[in-house]
Design a protein around this motif. Structure first.
Motif, short mmCIF file in Angstrom:
data_model
loop_
_atom_site.label_atom_id
_atom_site.label_comp_id
_atom_site.label_asym_id
_atom_site.label_seq_id
_atom_site.Cartn_x
_atom_site.Cartn_y
_atom_site.Cartn_z
N GLN A 24 6.94 6.21 3.68
CA GLN A 24 6.73 6.74 2.33
C GLN A 24 6.62 8.27 2.37
O GLN A 24 7.16 8.96 1.50
CB GLN A 24 5.48 6.15 1.70
CG GLN A 24 5.24 6.67 0.29
CD GLN A 24 3.93 6.22 -0.29
OE1 GLN A 24 2.96 6.01 0.42
NE2 GLN A 24 3.90 6.06 -1.61
N ALA A 25 5.93 8.82 3.36
CA ALA A 25 5.81 10.28 3.48
C ALA A 25 7.18 10.92 3.67
O ALA A 25 7.48 11.96 3.06
CB ALA A 25 4.87 10.64 4.63
N ASN A 41 6.19 1.42 4.86
CA ASN A 41 4.81 1.72 5.23
C ASN A 41 4.51 3.15 4.78
O ASN A 41 5.38 3.83 4.22
CB ASN A 41 4.54 1.51 6.73
CG ASN A 41 5.41 2.38 7.62
OD1 ASN A 41 5.81 3.49 7.24
ND2 ASN A 41 5.71 1.90 8.81
N LYS A 42 3.31 3.64 5.03
CA LYS A 42 2.92 4.96 4.54
C LYS A 42 3.65 6.10 5.26
O LYS A 42 3.91 7.15 4.68
CB LYS A 42 1.41 5.13 4.60
CG LYS A 42 0.72 4.26 3.55
CD LYS A 42 -0.73 4.60 3.40
CE LYS A 42 -1.30 3.73 2.28
NZ LYS A 42 -2.59 4.19 1.83
N LYS A 43 3.99 5.91 6.54
CA LYS A 43 4.75 6.94 7.26
C LYS A 43 6.14 7.07 6.64
O LYS A 43 6.61 8.18 6.38
CB LYS A 43 4.85 6.62 8.74
CG LYS A 43 5.59 7.70 9.50
CD LYS A 43 5.85 7.35 10.94
CE LYS A 43 6.59 8.42 11.71
NZ LYS A 43 7.63 9.12 11.00
N LYS A 55 4.50 4.43 -5.11
CA LYS A 55 4.37 5.58 -6.00
C LYS A 55 5.07 5.26 -7.31
O LYS A 55 6.14 4.64 -7.32
CB LYS A 55 4.99 6.83 -5.38
CG LYS A 55 4.72 8.08 -6.21
CD LYS A 55 5.13 9.34 -5.50
CE LYS A 55 4.77 10.55 -6.38
NZ LYS A 55 5.35 11.77 -5.84
N ASP A 96 0.81 -1.22 0.00
CA ASP A 96 0.00 0.00 0.00
C ASP A 96 0.84 1.28 0.00
O ASP A 96 0.31 2.36 -0.22
CB ASP A 96 -0.92 0.03 1.22
CG ASP A 96 -1.99 -1.05 1.16
OD1 ASP A 96 -2.39 -1.43 0.04
OD2 ASP A 96 -2.42 -1.52 2.23
N ALA A 97 2.13 1.17 0.27
CA ALA A 97 3.01 2.34 0.31
C ALA A 97 3.82 2.36 -0.99
O ALA A 97 4.90 1.80 -1.08
CB ALA A 97 3.92 2.27 1.52
#
Length: 150
Positions: free
Chosen positions: A125-126, A121-123, A110, A107-108
């Protein structure tokens, strides 16, 4: 040299060649024998989202099993695997920028310049996206060395 010695030497050489061939294969992150944890790599490009692949649509490439959500996606991958495979063997792009391999979350992700990047993870990734261009430069530089790490 007697026959036993010749056979032993030939066996040793064969094993050595097999080990060398295995060691030269590209490194691909795989969990439970599934690249991208079983998600369809083509779907990131064609559907702009992660989609779980199906067990009956499996293709082995570069020492990993890739799964697809449709026959069309499988065919696209077969026609040009390097277009759809994630960068850095599917390891976390942030980790590679820092010089190490780390697992990913499907899910993470681009797509940047037609290349798929995955992160832990998405954190994470940010954090990666905060300086994406520099992170990609660092990871590109590190990958040739880090991909050999176990």
């Amino acid at each position: 040299m007697n026959n036993y010695c010749k056979k032993a030497v030939l066996s040793f050489l064969l094993i050595l060649m097999i080990c060398m061939a295995y060691a030269q294969k590209p490194e691909v992150f795989s969990q439970d024998d599934k690249a991208i944890k079983g998600y369809d790599p083509v779907a990131y490009f064609t559907h702009s989202k992660p989609i779980m692949g199906k067990d009956e649509l499996k293709f082995s490439h570069d020492g990993a099993n890739w799964y697809f959500s449709s026959q069309k996606n499988l065919d696209l991958f077969k026609s040009n695997p390097s277009k759809y495979m994630p960068q850095y063997g599917g390891y976390c792009a942030f980790g590679l920028a820092a010089g190490y391999k780390a697992p990913i979350s499907p899910d993470a992700w681009k797509v940047v310049d037609d290349k798929l990047y995955l992160n832990y993870n998405k954190k994470v990734q940010a954090d990666w996206m905060a300086d994406e261009a520099e992170m990609i430069k660092k990871a590109d530089k590190n990958w040739p060395t880090v991909k050999k790490d176990k």
